[in-house]
Motif scaffolding. Structure first.
Motif, PDB file in Angstrom:
ATOM      1  N   TRP A  96      -7.062   8.554  -9.945  1.00  0.00           N
ATOM      2  CA  TRP A  96      -7.994   8.659  -9.060  1.00  0.00           C
ATOM      3  C   TRP A  96      -8.530   7.374  -8.248  1.00  0.00           C
ATOM      4  N   TRP A  97      -8.258   6.143  -9.051  1.00  0.00           N
ATOM      5  CA  TRP A  97      -8.976   4.991  -8.658  1.00  0.00           C
ATOM      6  C   TRP A  97      -7.825   4.286  -7.718  1.00  0.00           C
ATOM      7  N   PHE A  98      -6.759   4.799  -7.675  1.00  0.00           N
ATOM      8  CA  PHE A  98      -5.691   4.097  -7.103  1.00  0.00           C
ATOM      9  C   PHE A  98      -4.990   4.798  -5.829  1.00  0.00           C
ATOM     10  N   ILE A  99      -5.237   6.144  -5.683  1.00  0.00           N
ATOM     11  CA  ILE A  99      -5.047   6.832  -4.926  1.00  0.00           C
ATOM     12  C   ILE A  99      -5.852   7.258  -3.531  1.00  0.00           C
ATOM     13  N   PRO A 100      -5.890   7.096  -2.294  1.00  0.00           N
ATOM     14  CA  PRO A 100      -6.940   7.152  -1.429  1.00  0.00           C
ATOM     15  C   PRO A 100      -6.727   8.648  -0.913  1.00  0.00           C
ATOM     16  N   GLU A 101      -7.832   8.743  -0.303  1.00  0.00           N
ATOM     17  CA  GLU A 101      -8.016  10.286   0.392  1.00  0.00           C
ATOM     18  C   GLU A 101      -7.334  10.005   1.763  1.00  0.00           C
ATOM     19  N   SER A 102      -6.756  10.922   2.523  1.00  0.00           N
ATOM     20  CA  SER A 102      -5.882  10.986   3.664  1.00  0.00           C
ATOM     21  C   SER A 102      -6.618  10.411   4.951  1.00  0.00           C
ATOM     22  N   PRO A 103      -6.470   9.563   5.534  1.00  0.00           N
ATOM     23  CA  PRO A 103      -7.164   9.087   6.782  1.00  0.00           C
ATOM     24  C   PRO A 103      -7.103  10.164   7.885  1.00  0.00           C
ATOM     25  N   ASP A 143      -8.467  -1.463   3.862  1.00  0.00           N
ATOM     26  CA  ASP A 143      -8.117  -1.816   2.621  1.00  0.00           C
ATOM     27  C   ASP A 143      -6.564  -1.769   2.479  1.00  0.00           C
ATOM     28  N   SER A 144      -5.835  -1.103   3.100  1.00  0.00           N
ATOM     29  CA  SER A 144      -4.347  -0.734   3.291  1.00  0.00           C
ATOM     30  C   SER A 144      -3.871  -2.112   3.789  1.00  0.00           C
ATOM     31  N   ALA A 145      -4.590  -2.653   4.828  1.00  0.00           N
ATOM     32  CA  ALA A 145      -3.971  -3.792   5.647  1.00  0.00           C
ATOM     33  C   ALA A 145      -4.086  -5.006   4.530  1.00  0.00           C
ATOM     34  N   LYS A 146      -5.299  -4.945   3.855  1.00  0.00           N
ATOM     35  CA  LYS A 146      -5.551  -6.133   2.957  1.00  0.00           C
ATOM     36  C   LYS A 146      -4.334  -6.197   2.143  1.00  0.00           C
ATOM     37  N   LYS A 147      -4.022  -4.997   1.358  1.00  0.00           N
ATOM     38  CA  LYS A 147      -2.941  -4.988   0.586  1.00  0.00           C
ATOM     39  C   LYS A 147      -1.684  -5.288   1.059  1.00  0.00           C
ATOM     40  N   ILE A 197      -0.277  10.091   4.706  1.00  0.00           N
ATOM     41  CA  ILE A 197      -0.561   8.808   4.847  1.00  0.00           C
ATOM     42  C   ILE A 197       0.749   8.044   5.117  1.00  0.00           C
ATOM     43  N   LEU A 198       1.866   8.363   4.647  1.00  0.00           N
ATOM     44  CA  LEU A 198       3.239   7.586   4.989  1.00  0.00           C
ATOM     45  C   LEU A 198       3.586   7.744   6.249  1.00  0.00           C
ATOM     46  N   PHE A 219       0.785  -1.301   0.011  1.00  0.00           N
ATOM     47  CA  PHE A 219       0.007   0.111  -0.049  1.00  0.00           C
ATOM     48  C   PHE A 219       0.878   1.217   0.056  1.00  0.00           C
ATOM     49  N   GLN A 220       2.039   1.429   0.864  1.00  0.00           N
ATOM     50  CA  GLN A 220       2.728   2.583   0.897  1.00  0.00           C
ATOM     51  C   GLN A 220       3.628   2.850  -0.421  1.00  0.00           C
ATOM     52  N   LYS A 221       3.905   1.611  -0.895  1.00  0.00           N
ATOM     53  CA  LYS A 221       4.694   1.755  -2.165  1.00  0.00           C
ATOM     54  C   LYS A 221       3.724   2.261  -3.296  1.00  0.00           C
ATOM     55  N   GLN A 222       2.556   1.779  -3.305  1.00  0.00           N
ATOM     56  CA  GLN A 222       1.543   2.157  -4.294  1.00  0.00           C
ATOM     57  C   GLN A 222       1.404   3.770  -4.074  1.00  0.00           C
ATOM     58  N   VAL A 223       0.783   4.350  -2.778  1.00  0.00           N
ATOM     59  CA  VAL A 223       0.818   5.641  -2.595  1.00  0.00           C
ATOM     60  C   VAL A 223       2.029   6.616  -3.068  1.00  0.00           C
ATOM     61  N   PHE A 224       3.207   6.079  -2.604  1.00  0.00           N
ATOM     62  CA  PHE A 224       4.533   6.781  -2.736  1.00  0.00           C
ATOM     63  C   PHE A 224       4.586   6.965  -4.507  1.00  0.00           C
ATOM     64  N   PHE A 225       4.816   5.904  -4.947  1.00  0.00           N
ATOM     65  CA  PHE A 225       4.915   6.024  -6.612  1.00  0.00           C
ATOM     66  C   PHE A 225       3.911   6.882  -7.263  1.00  0.00           C
ATOM     67  N   LEU A 226       2.701   6.602  -7.045  1.00  0.00           N
ATOM     68  CA  LEU A 226       1.580   7.150  -7.732  1.00  0.00           C
ATOM     69  C   LEU A 226       1.555   8.613  -7.449  1.00  0.00           C
ATOM     70  N   LEU A 227       1.651   9.090  -6.361  1.00  0.00           N
ATOM     71  CA  LEU A 227       1.779  10.445  -6.141  1.00  0.00           C
ATOM     72  C   LEU A 227       3.124  11.215  -6.833  1.00  0.00           C
TER      73      LEU A 227
END
Length: 548
Positions: free
Chosen positions: A276-283, A301-305, A223-224, A17-25
């Protein structure tokens, strides 16, 4: 929010999850490298001279001698005038009488006139720019730096509103709405019928560009986790901005028409929209709005990933009560107390100076000796090790000394340029690139340093305010380059002096290395000379953590 970090510690710091957010942002930042500095090629001034209409009855000798020679203020060589010609009526008379220029007629005695029929431009480097299309030369040359300044006025406006919109409506929606604004208005610019329309659209592009940059920066920071956050805020977003900057001269080299170049630069922006479909809102932001169920859904969802089993209850009801009681803050709170006021004013001055030096040096690449495309690429390549160094310094060194040393070094190298003889152009370019390297390092450091100095309740607004204050520098930066027409050394003297002074001024800022992120005003570090109140007690979750 230390409570948030404790509640989500089970996720780890570098899962899928963190890798996805990091690279997509980071990918969403790449188009900013195109848009922010595309003006270097779009508004470059090709070699030009007064147009002598083809229908004018002149002999070849008089047509070749129709432009007076002037001494170049920078290189000292004689070259054809850019803004005047010999009076055509007189030249036609000399030509019809069969007189020879320079033999029968002393050209210094022939009256001159302006470019009444327009200009002809050298097309060996550009098919067209906005300068050649709308004749932004001679009496209208002031419009060229104004074009860049109006873009940065849009950036100033975006800096003012993006933080507050992001705090009110969410980081994600502001990020993608402003990416769409940047894309759509860049596309409309392709069809600009006049310079005035182009500038109006460019203002809106600047508004969208800074807004999505700040939104992506804050979203990733929130997020990170602490360790990855440091890499993201210093090396991550900046390196991907640098990638966009490096690709700009490659695009411009193959696309020599400014309209087609702008059209090509919209493509990477369009490719960012599906993110848009891969970057979540900030919890964190959702919790601050009392939307605890949505925040929990994102974390689950992050825990699941990450293939981690989340606890039955992630956020306690106490967090919701705290978010509902939290006072709303605005930009005026940056001047509320003596401590935060001095920190804010000092940071605004430092940001302003760093921005002047960075954008003035970036915009100046087209004026350097040699190939404009290579010089721009070199200026972009220099930024890559600078961003890497900023992360290394931010990870292991004092924030205050890192920022100060980078600024002072940059100022010294810029001041040294004026001492280099005019024939040693490559040495001058080397010193300028070293100065750009130091200023870029400082720019990356000051972003992350600012985020550490302000409390969570005001961090996004504070970053937006600092960015807004710095835009005074970016608005004036094109005019620093404009000073070259009066003295080639003057821009470097001014930039070098201001940068070195900003380095000394930054020594007054409080140190944040090894300290937890402040959550409230009471937790902030203190500016020298301000009343010392109770220090922030380091939470148990932060004790033993390495700096950064």
């Amino acid at each position: 929010m230390s409570d948030y970090e404790a509640a989500t510690a089970f996720l780890g710091e570098w899962g899928r999850f963190q890798k996805q957010v990091f690279f997509l942002l980071c990918l969403s930042i790449v188009p900013n490298g195109f848009t922010g500095l595309s003006i270097v090629f779009i508004a470059d001034t090709p070699p030009h001279r007064c147009l002598v209409p083809a229908h004018v009855n002149l002999s070849a000798a008089w047509r070749n001698s129709s432009i007076p020679l002037e001494r170049d203020a920078q290189r000292g060589a004689l070259q054809p005038s850019k803004c005047s010609r010999y009076r055509l009526a007189d030249l036609v008379g000399f030509s019809e009488r069969g007189l020879v220029p320079g033999v029968d007629v002393n050209l210094s005695t022939v009256p001159q006139e302006g470019c009444l029929d327009g200009w002809e431009y050298d097309q060996s480097q550009y098919v067209s720019t906005i300068v050649s299309e709308w004749d932004l030369v001679c009496e209208d040359r002031w419009k060229n730096p104004l074009t860049s300044s109006l873009f940065f006025c849009g950036v100033l406006t975006g800096s003012f509103i993006s933080g507050q919109l992001s705090d009110r409506y969410g980081r994600k929606i502001v990020l993608f709405v402003t990416i769409a604004v940047q894309t759509v208005f860049t596309f409309i610019q392709v069809f600009s019928p006049s310079w005035e329309v182009f500038c109006g659209l460019f203002f809106v592009v600047g508004l969208g560009q800074i807004s999505n940059y700040v939104a992506a920066f804050v979203l990733g920071t929130e997020i990170l986790g602490p360790r990855v956050r440091t890499i993201f805020s210093t090396a991550g977003v900046t390196l991907f901005f640098g990638v966009g900057y490096m690709l700009l001269p490659l695009f411009a080299f193959f696309i020599r028409d400014w309209r087609m170049l702008l059209l090509g630069l919209t493509l990477p922006c369009v490719l960012c929209m599906p993110l848009w479909w891969f970057i979540p809102e900030s919890p964190r932001w959702l919790l601050s709005q009392g939307r605890i169920e949505e925040a929990e859904a994102i974390v689950r969802d992050s825990a699941k990933k990450n293939k981690i089993q989340p606890p039955p209850v992630i956020f306690s009801p106490l967090l919701k009560e705290q978010s509902e009681r939290r006072k709303t803050h605005n930009i005026c709170d940056l001047l509320g107390s003596r401590n935060i006021r001095w920190i804010s004013v000092t940071l605004w001055m430092v940001w302003n100076t760093v921005t002047i030096a960075y954008f003035a040096l970036s915009l100046n690449t087209a004026n350097l000796h040699g190939n404009a495309y290579f010089n721009c690429f070199l200026s972009a390549v220099v930024e890559m090790p600078a961003y890497t160094l900023s992360w290394v310094m931010f990870r292991w060194c004092s924030r205050r000394l890192s920022l100060s040393s980078a600024l002072i070094m940059g100022g010294i190298f810029l001041l040294l340029i004026q001492l280099i003889p005019a024939d040693l152009v490559y040495l001058s370019i080397t010193l300028e690139m070293i100065g750009k390297f130091a200023v870029t390092t400082a720019f990356a450091i000051v972003y992350a340093y600012t985020a550490e100095l302000y409390p969570t309740v005001l961090r996004n607004t504070a970053l937006g305010a600092c960015s807004m204050a710095s835009r005074i520098g970016s608005i004036t930066a094109p005019y620093f380059i404009y000073l070259r027409s009066y003295s080639i050394s003057l821009p470097y003297i001014l930039m070098g002096s201001l940068t070195a002074l900003a380095g000394l001024l930054s020594l007054l800022l409080p140190e944040s290395c090894g300290m937890p992120l402040p959550e409230t005003f009471a937790h902030m570090q203190h500016f020298p000379g301000c009343c010392q109140k109770a220090r922030y007690t380091v939470p148990n979750t932060e004790r033993g953590r390495k700096p950064g």
